[in-house]
Scaffold this active site. Structure first.
Site, PDB file in Angstrom:
ATOM      1  N   THR A 271     -36.849 -48.415  -5.993  1.00 48.65           N
ATOM      2  CA  THR A 271     -37.829 -47.442  -5.485  1.00 48.65           C
ATOM      3  C   THR A 271     -37.256 -46.441  -4.486  1.00 48.65           C
ATOM      4  O   THR A 271     -38.005 -45.681  -3.878  1.00 48.65           O
ATOM      5  CB  THR A 271     -39.012 -48.183  -4.836  1.00 48.65           C
ATOM      6  OG1 THR A 271     -38.511 -48.977  -3.754  1.00 48.65           O
ATOM      7  CG2 THR A 271     -39.701 -49.097  -5.830  1.00 48.65           C
TER       8      THR A 271
ATOM      9  N   LYS B 256     -34.465 -24.832 -15.072  1.00 54.38           N
ATOM     10  CA  LYS B 256     -33.526 -24.495 -16.140  1.00 54.38           C
ATOM     11  C   LYS B 256     -34.235 -23.818 -17.300  1.00 54.38           C
ATOM     12  O   LYS B 256     -33.619 -23.053 -18.048  1.00 54.38           O
ATOM     13  CB  LYS B 256     -32.816 -25.757 -16.620  1.00 54.38           C
ATOM     14  CG  LYS B 256     -31.621 -25.506 -17.523  1.00 54.38           C
ATOM     15  CD  LYS B 256     -30.888 -26.811 -17.783  1.00 54.38           C
ATOM     16  CE  LYS B 256     -29.784 -26.665 -18.816  1.00 54.38           C
ATOM     17  NZ  LYS B 256     -29.202 -27.989 -19.122  1.00 54.38           N
TER      18      LYS B 256
ATOM     19  N   LYS C  50     -19.421 -27.302 -33.022  1.00 51.41           N
ATOM     20  CA  LYS C  50     -19.490 -26.562 -31.756  1.00 51.41           C
ATOM     21  C   LYS C  50     -18.118 -26.015 -31.403  1.00 51.41           C
ATOM     22  O   LYS C  50     -17.116 -26.715 -31.479  1.00 51.41           O
ATOM     23  CB  LYS C  50     -20.008 -27.492 -30.666  1.00 51.41           C
ATOM     24  CG  LYS C  50     -20.232 -26.814 -29.338  1.00 51.41           C
ATOM     25  CD  LYS C  50     -21.323 -27.486 -28.513  1.00 51.41           C
ATOM     26  CE  LYS C  50     -20.950 -28.860 -28.035  1.00 51.41           C
ATOM     27  NZ  LYS C  50     -22.018 -29.426 -27.172  1.00 51.41           N
TER      28      LYS C  50
ATOM     29  N   SER D 277     -29.888 -30.078 -24.693  1.00 49.74           N
ATOM     30  CA  SER D 277     -29.731 -29.426 -23.397  1.00 49.74           C
ATOM     31  C   SER D 277     -30.607 -30.153 -22.387  1.00 49.74           C
ATOM     32  O   SER D 277     -31.829 -30.062 -22.440  1.00 49.74           O
ATOM     33  CB  SER D 277     -30.142 -27.956 -23.530  1.00 49.74           C
ATOM     34  OG  SER D 277     -30.128 -27.306 -22.285  1.00 49.74           O
TER      35      SER D 277
ATOM     36  N   TYR E 238     -18.377 -29.532 -17.633  1.00 48.22           N
ATOM     37  CA  TYR E 238     -18.795 -29.383 -16.230  1.00 48.22           C
ATOM     38  C   TYR E 238     -20.100 -30.135 -16.061  1.00 48.22           C
ATOM     39  O   TYR E 238     -20.715 -30.545 -17.051  1.00 48.22           O
ATOM     40  CB  TYR E 238     -18.964 -27.900 -15.894  1.00 48.22           C
ATOM     41  CG  TYR E 238     -19.826 -27.143 -16.886  1.00 48.22           C
ATOM     42  CD1 TYR E 238     -19.265 -26.458 -17.957  1.00 48.22           C
ATOM     43  CD2 TYR E 238     -21.223 -27.143 -16.776  1.00 48.22           C
ATOM     44  CE1 TYR E 238     -20.043 -25.783 -18.877  1.00 48.22           C
ATOM     45  CE2 TYR E 238     -22.010 -26.461 -17.694  1.00 48.22           C
ATOM     46  CZ  TYR E 238     -21.411 -25.780 -18.740  1.00 48.22           C
ATOM     47  OH  TYR E 238     -22.202 -25.123 -19.661  1.00 48.22           O
TER      48      TYR E 238
ATOM     49  N   CYS F  91     -25.543 -25.305 -29.704  1.00 47.84           N
ATOM     50  CA  CYS F  91     -25.777 -25.472 -28.252  1.00 47.84           C
ATOM     51  C   CYS F  91     -24.903 -24.601 -27.345  1.00 47.84           C
ATOM     52  O   CYS F  91     -25.220 -23.455 -27.106  1.00 47.84           O
ATOM     53  CB  CYS F  91     -25.642 -26.944 -27.887  1.00 47.84           C
ATOM     54  SG  CYS F  91     -26.371 -27.345 -26.271  1.00 47.84           S
TER      55      CYS F  91
ATOM     56  N   GLU G 171     -28.960 -31.047 -32.020  1.00 45.77           N
ATOM     57  CA  GLU G 171     -27.524 -31.347 -31.912  1.00 45.77           C
ATOM     58  C   GLU G 171     -27.306 -32.868 -31.962  1.00 45.77           C
ATOM     59  O   GLU G 171     -27.971 -33.614 -31.257  1.00 45.77           O
ATOM     60  CB  GLU G 171     -27.027 -30.797 -30.562  1.00 45.77           C
ATOM     61  CG  GLU G 171     -25.548 -31.024 -30.296  1.00 45.77           C
ATOM     62  CD  GLU G 171     -25.130 -30.481 -28.928  1.00 45.77           C
ATOM     63  OE1 GLU G 171     -26.014 -30.112 -28.124  1.00 45.77           O
ATOM     64  OE2 GLU G 171     -23.913 -30.426 -28.675  1.00 45.77           O
TER      65      GLU G 171
END
EC number: 6.3.5.1
Lengths: 594, 594
Positions: free
Chosen positions: A435, A194, A125, A188, A131, A161, A44
């Site tokens: 860090t 995921k 798309k 993605s 979101y 996607c 994409e």
């Protein structure tokens, strides 16, 4: 049945560098052609890089993208690669009159089919995610097409996607009009776990569409996002056929046996998309006859990566790409002897090699004996560059001019260290790595412009308990090397840094537990409050101590400003305190007040 | 015709403080009732404050909002105010099953009609803005209702904010179903010249809807946004009837003579909204007979504010509210003798009073004689608190430990100053005001963690040429006092700070023009590149010098990281380098490379 050899280009584009991305497209198409691929699919918005954010609202950028896709189509033909069809993502624009509420220039998150020097068809798309980290209603108007092109007798559909994730739209239409293969360019981003969600989704959509599905995902770090690749091919029944590696570029070449296209006319027609919209299906033909039967190659299935290895690879890749893509050659960080800076240094060594990592040891009047020793031990084990810069005299110079006590005096020490790192960064050109870990960032247990100063924060999204887990895991890999592991023969992190009690060492005998609960208790609470967005009543119902809930919510809510000023860092959870969690600074909502 | 006295509550809510906002609702409703109002209209999301950002994705917050609107309806009745209908914005949720792509909990940007202790009806914004600073597809699902309630024989319709801006939807439906008055709660942030755009829009929509329109807007600072009020009432023919003040709370009470409602049944029915959606119209009746004829009060029309006064008021209000709403009592800033810090100090004095402003004069070895003198002159004119903290010895202490030269040494001085301010802030509790202007911020002419350190940046969105203009304007107001002007009897800014050539004074004889073009040339170019998003070819075509275009674009693009770390500050233009301009840090797009 008809055979097709497809090549999925799991690549790492550079956002905004259209020329470099186009060069890469030509190079990878050549590799695919050499391996006999009949079709190459890129990710994409590969030509522009993803996400390009407000660049897509600049007309010069969109024009450049549209010109680039046409240029590269011509160039493929000129270089003798025009016969291999290529599907590639880029940014286009829709021909819509301007109106309030529509992104300026009506940009499209588009995909083109390139063949014989031409852009044969374009799509975009349909479902725009808005979101989490996505703001696509800001950037794009929705596409409303589904191209289905016949290639060597197989009908191949293209969707982009998010069209896989939401119900209805082009993917639903594939089931209705029929295709032998659905190819899907993606960008993605990685989050823990995921991969399982994504794989289930791909299997389900393949079954719904009734055809094989080839899913190709971007790889690489882009600011806070890490793209993990994990491209897959599944059959029409949802079985795994091939899978590319995680976190690495790969040309995944797969032989498929696919149903021959049914008789059907070419041209366009409209189909109800089941989501209140109508999709225009465009059927076109590149070639009608199946290829001569050939012996398929065995498919590639990349080995499984366990959860800890996966997180570690994400962190290493994100540091490597942030350094390289922003034009740095080296990094610098403060090494305290504690576990956070030790893990950060190790990630940096694994990302760009210890010879490009510079550590500064900055003992103060409150540093314990073991601190300097543990830091020096890490330097010796990893062979990174190091120097010692004591801060006591500088702190005294400040204290001669202004009177500071308590927290203000503690912050001063942290800020002197931050200034030394920034000074050396400006002088010598290193990127400053920050860090701090996520437990600190969540509770505000850090100093604005002190330990939070820097350019990139590799463990910003890593809770303290995971810092320890990753450190132990990394030490256990000593003796092996690979894409994400420098070949240290001894455990790179001193055991004492892992085992000792955490302390900021900004006052005598300070312990983290003076200010914070035990990290195992804190981290579970943070996970429920920050990631799961539970309210105080829910948190108490879930078993957290009511006083602790009140105290921690207050700490987290009041630290919002500090977090806004924190450097970016790789996102590995749903809420990394970046663009995925957006709260007002001026905010008088108090869960605990109810 | 029928008479109605309407009260528009142009208020300054606190985001998240539902209890305080509810108290205010009762208090202002009482004031309106005492003035004999037949209807009170509050602003968009008044009960929660606007914008509440990710708070609306927390179920505990939405539940609290829904409970608050019901509570306050009851409370109004208990306190004898139940007979006055109140329209108020809050957050509700739609009864929709969860699905991918829909905000969690399906929140609504809602408005309720309260009457006799009950929430009589509810509606919600239909058009969701998702451009500029707005991300409402992230937060809300769209409403699809149009309530029309009969009040003393007049049909009154309710629509919310963005529904005025976009074509179709509830406002279009008003024209079709007929109403005597359209009331619109808003939270529309300030931008220069937006008042004219907004007023034209309100006039046009009134004419389209064929009825009078009452537009009530939020006022006050909320992080980067400043709401300017400017509530208006226009007639059905688009004539101005009444207007509230800018940047101040006001209860705007207006008598209107409106057409009596035509015969028409109550209940709900559906109407095509002209934007691809269907709106459910709900007709209900609170009271059918017109009020007894009475003598109308003359309408209030607030005087016009010129452009410079308007910008100045926006800056003052934003500082005042940021300080108060975040619980600070005082501010601290570095005073260099230059114009940026002089203007910032003056804005602070006007916002919270000079007795709450603390200045630190931090001369270095490169400070010129006039610097300290000009700063001291400002302190004397305004009577702010001041102290001198020389930085030379602290800088020397750093230089003993690390070797810094050139830009790194210049940055060190700026950072020592930043640390002194932060230290005093931590010690004494003042909010640090950052004094950088927009020309610096755009070109990166500032030091990360140095002059850019702080909590709020009042002139972040003010180009240098406007800094001078505002300073001269403010000096010309000496002798007058008001909401936004402390009553200084002499010009508060030393003339020398305005007239002298700008210098950062970080090395001997430094001038801004060593690094930057003349500000009048630079600011015009920044306006075209940043605000208007012109590409390099367009900029050259617009008459900018090609070499300068290349140089400035490069400066602006490379400063993205610095800008991300900058404190928030009031937005007065379309692109204040806040949430309104979102670019990748890792960004290889170069306009100039083409």
């Amino acid at each position: 049945m008809a055979q097709l050899r497809i090549a999925l280009a799991q690549t790492n584009p550079a956002v905004g560098d259209l020329a470099a991305n186009a060069d890469k497209l030509v190079e990878w198409t050549r590799l695919a052609a050499e391996r006999g691929a009949h079709l190459v699919v890129f990710t994409e918005m590969f030509l522009t890089g993803y996400p390009a954010e407000d660049l897509v609202l600049r007309s010069s950028f969109v024009e450049a993208s549209v010109a680039a896709v046409e240029d590269v189509a011509r160039r493929l033909a000129e270089e003798g690669l025009g016969d291999v069809p290529v599907v590639v993502g880029y940014v286009d624009r829709a021909d819509l009159a301007p109106r309030v509420g529509q992104p300026k220039g009506a940009p499209l998150d588009a995909a083109a089919l390139l063949h014989r020097g031409r852009v044969v068809t374009r799509t975009a798309k349909h479902h725009l995610p808005n979101y989490g980290v996505f703001d696509e209603y800001r950037y794009f108007v929705r596409g409303d097409r589904l191209p289905v092109f016949r290639l060597h007798g197989v009908d191949v559909a293209i969707a982009v996607c998010e069209d896989l994730w939401q119900e209805g739209g082009p993917v639903a239409v594939v089931a209705e009009v029929g295709a032998g293969l659905l190819v899907v360019p993606n960008a993605s981003p990685y989050e823990r776990d995921k991969d399982d969600v994504r794989f289930s989704l791909v299997r389900r959509r393949a079954k719904e569409a009734g055809c094989a599905l080839a899913y190709v995902n971007q790889v690489g770090g882009q600011d806070e996002l890490v793209f993990d690749g994990d491209s897959v091919v599944v059959s029409a029944s949802g079985e795994l056929v091939a899978r590319a590696a995680r976190f690495s570029e790969e040309l995944l070449v797969t032989d498929l046996e696919l149903p021959e296209a049914r008789f059907g006319g070419l041209g366009t027609f409209q189909v109800d998309a089941g989501d209140g919209t109508v999709i225009t299906v465009e059927r076109l033909e590149l070639s009608s006859s199946p290829v001569e039967p050939y012996e398929p190659e065995p498919p590639t299935i990349a080995p499984y990566l366990d959860d800890t290895a996966e997180v570690y690879a994400a962190l290493v890749l994100s540091v490597r790409d942030y350094v390289a893509k922003n034009g740095f050659e080296s990094v610098i960080l403060g090494l305290s002897g504690g576990i956070d800076s030790a893990l950060t240094a190790t990630i940096a060594s694994d990302a760009i090699g210890p010879e490009r990592v510079h550590a500064v040891l900055m003992p103060s009047r409150y540093s314990s004996d073991h601190s300097l020793g543990d830091a020096q031990e890490l330097v010796a084990r990893q062979g990174i560059n190091a120097r010692v810069v004591p801060i006591a005299d500088i702190v005294s110079a400040f204290e001669k001019e202004i009177e500071l006590s308590g927290l203000a005096a503690e912050n001063l020490q942290a800020r002197v260290r931050g200034m030394i790192l920034m000074g050396l960064s400006n002088q010598e050109g290193h990127l400053v790595l920050t860090t701090g870990n996520k437990s600190e960032l969540a509770t505000g247990y850090s100093t604005l412009y002190g330990d939070s100063a820097g350019g990139f924060a590799p463990i910003k999204d890593v809770l303290k308990t995971l810092v320890w887990e990753l450190s132990r895991w990394r030490n256990a890999q000593a003796g092996t090397s690979g894409d994400f592991l420098h070949g240290f023969t001894v455990p790179p992190i001193p055991e004492n840094s892992i085992e000792k009690e955490p302390s900021a060492e900004l006052r005598p005998d300070q312990r983290d537990t003076d200010s914070l609960p035990q990290y195992d208790i804190l981290d579970r609470l943070l996970d429920d409050y920050v990631e799961k967005d539970m309210g105080s009543a829910e948190l108490v119902a879930a078993g957290h101590d009511p006083d602790l809930v009140a105290r921690v919510i207050r700490l987290v809510d009041l630290a919002e400003y500090k977090r806004r000023q924190y450097p970016p860092g790789p996102k590995i959870t749903p809420k990394n305190f970046g663009r995925d969690r957006r709260l007002p600074i001026t905010n008088r909502w108090r869960e605990t007040a109810r």
